[in-house]
Design a protein around this motif. Sequence first.
Motif, short mmCIF file in Angstrom:
data_model
loop_
_atom_site.label_atom_id
_atom_site.label_comp_id
_atom_site.label_asym_id
_atom_site.label_seq_id
_atom_site.Cartn_x
_atom_site.Cartn_y
_atom_site.Cartn_z
N GLN A 1 20.45 31.13 -40.72
CA GLN A 1 20.50 32.33 -39.86
C GLN A 1 19.40 32.35 -38.77
N ILE A 2 19.75 32.97 -37.68
CA ILE A 2 18.60 33.32 -36.78
C ILE A 2 18.79 34.47 -36.38
N SER A 3 17.56 35.43 -36.39
CA SER A 3 17.63 36.75 -36.13
C SER A 3 17.32 37.22 -34.74
N ARG A 4 17.38 36.43 -33.79
CA ARG A 4 16.81 36.90 -32.51
C ARG A 4 17.42 35.71 -31.19
N GLU B 1 23.00 27.96 -27.01
CA GLU B 1 22.49 26.89 -27.88
C GLU B 1 21.88 27.37 -29.04
N ILE B 2 22.08 26.60 -30.15
CA ILE B 2 21.22 26.73 -31.34
C ILE B 2 20.52 25.60 -31.37
N CYS B 3 18.99 25.57 -31.40
CA CYS B 3 18.36 24.51 -31.23
C CYS B 3 16.95 24.60 -32.23
N MET B 4 16.02 23.63 -32.17
CA MET B 4 15.06 23.51 -32.81
C MET B 4 13.88 23.09 -31.93
N ASP C 1 13.76 27.03 -35.83
CA ASP C 1 15.10 27.13 -35.11
C ASP C 1 15.20 28.33 -34.24
N LEU C 2 15.76 28.05 -33.23
CA LEU C 2 16.22 29.24 -32.09
C LEU C 2 17.47 29.18 -31.47
N ALA C 3 17.74 30.51 -30.82
CA ALA C 3 18.87 30.38 -30.15
C ALA C 3 18.58 30.98 -28.78
N ARG C 4 19.20 30.43 -27.80
CA ARG C 4 18.92 30.90 -26.43
C ARG C 4 20.01 30.46 -25.52
N PHE C 5 20.16 31.07 -24.46
CA PHE C 5 21.29 30.72 -23.47
C PHE C 5 20.64 29.90 -22.44
N GLY D 1 11.09 21.24 -30.15
CA GLY D 1 10.40 20.07 -30.44
C GLY D 1 11.15 19.11 -31.44
N ASP D 2 12.26 19.20 -31.73
CA ASP D 2 12.87 18.26 -32.44
C ASP D 2 14.42 18.37 -32.35
N ASN D 3 15.18 17.52 -32.68
CA ASN D 3 16.69 17.23 -32.64
C ASN D 3 17.46 17.95 -33.41
N ALA D 4 17.74 19.20 -33.22
CA ALA D 4 18.44 20.00 -34.15
C ALA D 4 19.91 19.37 -34.48
#
Length: 78
Positions: free
Chosen positions: A22-25, A49-52, A38-42, A54-57
């Motif tokens: 899970q991602i919390s923000r 996007e759910i991504c990482m 890990d991160l989530a952003r528009f 500096g790397d390939n999620a």
Amino acid sequence: HISEFNKFEYIELKIHYRRKEQISRLVKYYSQVHEGDDLARFNDAGYLEICMRGDNAALRMGIKVTDTVVMEFLQAFS
């Protein structure tokens, strides 16, 4: 849609994906998290996007476009 999220200054949430991860923000910029986190952003097109950073999620996290993602909203502050 992203415009609904932009109404709030801060949204406390949990984004559940793959095996109880899970991602919390949400963040606006990759630079708001540490390298490898890990991160989530528009993105610019308005898609979540759910991504990482500096790397390939897709490779590192095992996430595919067809995977189920659940967003649980806990609190929002305007």
